[in-house]
Write a protein that holds these residues in place. Structure first.
Motif, PDB file in Angstrom:
ATOM      1  N   PRO A 184       0.801  -1.230   0.000  1.00  0.00           N
ATOM      2  CA  PRO A 184       0.000   0.000   0.000  1.00  0.00           C
ATOM      3  C   PRO A 184       0.828   1.271   0.000  1.00  0.00           C
ATOM      4  O   PRO A 184       0.317   2.332  -0.369  1.00  0.00           O
ATOM      5  CB  PRO A 184      -0.815  -0.117   1.291  1.00  0.00           C
ATOM      6  N   TRP A 185       2.094   1.196   0.398  1.00  0.00           N
ATOM      7  CA  TRP A 185       2.913   2.399   0.482  1.00  0.00           C
ATOM      8  C   TRP A 185       4.356   2.023   0.161  1.00  0.00           C
ATOM      9  O   TRP A 185       5.003   1.304   0.911  1.00  0.00           O
ATOM     10  CB  TRP A 185       2.817   3.004   1.884  1.00  0.00           C
ATOM     11  N   GLU A 193       8.034   3.745  -1.083  1.00  0.00           N
ATOM     12  CA  GLU A 193       8.831   4.949  -1.308  1.00  0.00           C
ATOM     13  C   GLU A 193      10.083   4.578  -2.102  1.00  0.00           C
ATOM     14  O   GLU A 193      10.808   3.651  -1.733  1.00  0.00           O
ATOM     15  CB  GLU A 193       9.228   5.584   0.020  1.00  0.00           C
ATOM     16  N   ARG A 202       1.549   3.003  -4.851  1.00  0.00           N
ATOM     17  CA  ARG A 202       0.881   1.802  -4.348  1.00  0.00           C
ATOM     18  C   ARG A 202       0.960   0.748  -5.444  1.00  0.00           C
ATOM     19  O   ARG A 202       0.702   1.037  -6.614  1.00  0.00           O
ATOM     20  CB  ARG A 202      -0.566   2.118  -3.993  1.00  0.00           C
ATOM     21  N   VAL A 230       6.282   8.072  -4.375  1.00  0.00           N
ATOM     22  CA  VAL A 230       5.469   7.298  -3.448  1.00  0.00           C
ATOM     23  C   VAL A 230       4.339   6.677  -4.265  1.00  0.00           C
ATOM     24  O   VAL A 230       3.585   7.388  -4.938  1.00  0.00           O
ATOM     25  CB  VAL A 230       4.893   8.169  -2.312  1.00  0.00           C
ATOM     26  N   ALA A 265       9.326   0.067   2.025  1.00  0.00           N
ATOM     27  CA  ALA A 265       7.888  -0.192   2.160  1.00  0.00           C
ATOM     28  C   ALA A 265       7.555  -0.204   3.650  1.00  0.00           C
ATOM     29  O   ALA A 265       7.675  -1.242   4.310  1.00  0.00           O
ATOM     30  CB  ALA A 265       7.502  -1.510   1.503  1.00  0.00           C
TER      31      ALA A 265
END
Length: 331
Positions: free
Chosen positions: A78-79, A81, A101, A99, A131
């Protein structure tokens, strides 16, 4: 506890009989922790980041590279970088952060535009990804890879802007045919064309194929170019040495590109190349020939080279003139 047992415990919590409060809390924490541990391990192994920079560009050109982010695991991320850093001298801007998903077993390609900087061969100085784990566990992270380096070739300028004594570095021939027909340097046969001398007709081959054939010989005069580049540090005045040397390298690259692209002629390069860290150097020669690959090889060489304790220019020239065709221009 294994992740599979954690999943079983979560199922029992949903469909099983009531469980006392303390036990319920313990089982829930174990199950969630097992799932989070499995997610972190799979994402650590499954996520990869790759940088594909433009292979060959000129200074001050706006170019685009590609950042490929792939998640080979089944779990969604979900996240995510991603941090990309290019050498400050090679790109402007040189720092990029993303950033995004990413679903399981998916891949995304992100275009990265920048303005090419100084001449040289450059790869990313930093390419990392992270992550963050929503439960505070150690976050999966890694270092990306890059495929090939970005070669920023010397600045190419039209020959007319180089302020040379002649607008053309090649000898001028009034007729495209060879000045002399060298019968000792035959290279093959071709169809006879209008304007060819009758003395060049190959009569046995003509009788065999049923049409006029002529012998093809190596040109006795050629419009070829060989560039000798002086890279001796003491060959340039101390004041203004870097820009003058850069202009010399740019001029050599421009002559090669103009000869092989605009004039469609063959060209070669001779220069001094450092062989060891102790300052030793040797003469290297790229022979006179044609083709895009040959031009790219010479431009890549000029992108890497710089001033050093080089082989003297007279030694380069003496070694370069051996084997040249008549009419070849030496610059």
């Amino acid at each position: 506890m294994s992740p599979r047992i954690g999943l079983v415990l979560v199922g029992l919590l949903v469909i099983g009989p009531p469980i006392p409060g303390n036990a319920l809390i313990s089982v829930t924490l174990w199950a969630v922790g097992a799932i989070a541990w499995r997610w972190s391990a799979d994402v650590q192994r499954g996520v990869s980041v790759t940088w594909d920079g433009p292979p060959r560009v000129q200074p001050d050109a706006t170019v685009t590279g590609t950042l490929t982010v792939e998640n080979r695991s089944r779990w969604p991320v979900p996240w995510l970088e991603v941090d990309l850093r290019l050498p400050a001298a090679a790109a402007e801007p040189h720092a990029f952060s993303f950033v995004l998903r990413l679903r399981g077993r998916r891949r995304r390609r992100l275009p990265v535009a920048f303005v090419a900087g100084a001449r040289g061969v450059h790869g990313p100085s930093e390419l990392t990804w992270t992550a963050p784990d929503p439960l505070g566990l150690p976050a999966p992270h890694g270092v990306g890879t890059w495929r090939g380096a970005t070669v920023i070739v010397p600045r190419l300028a039209p020959v007319r802007r180089l302020d040379l004594p002649s607008r053309s570095p090649l000898a001028q021939l009034s007729h495209p045919r060879s000045l002399f027909f060298d019968r000792t340097a035959l290279v093959g046969l071709r169809d006879y064309q209008r304007g060819d001398p009758l003395s060049s007709v190959h009569w046995p081959a003509t009788a065999r194929v049923g049409r006029l054939m002529r012998t093809e010989a190596e040109r006795a005069a050629a419009r070829e170019l060989l560039v000798c580049l002086d890279l001796r540090t003491d060959g340039y005045q101390r004041r203004g040495r870097p820009p003058v040397a850069e202009a010399a390298i740019s001029t050599a690259a421009s002559l090669l590109a103009d000869t092989m692209i605009a004039a469609r002629q063959q060209a070669g390069l001779v220069l001094s190349w450092p062989t060891r860290d102790d300052g030793a150097a040797e003469s290297r020669r790229w022979p006179v020939r044609g083709g895009d690959r040959h031009l790219h090889t010479m431009l890549d060489t000029l992108a890497r080279i710089g001033l050093h304790d080089a082989v003297p220019l007279d030694a380069l020239v003496q070694g370069a003139v051996r084997g040249l065709h008549a009419g070849t221009t030496l610059v």
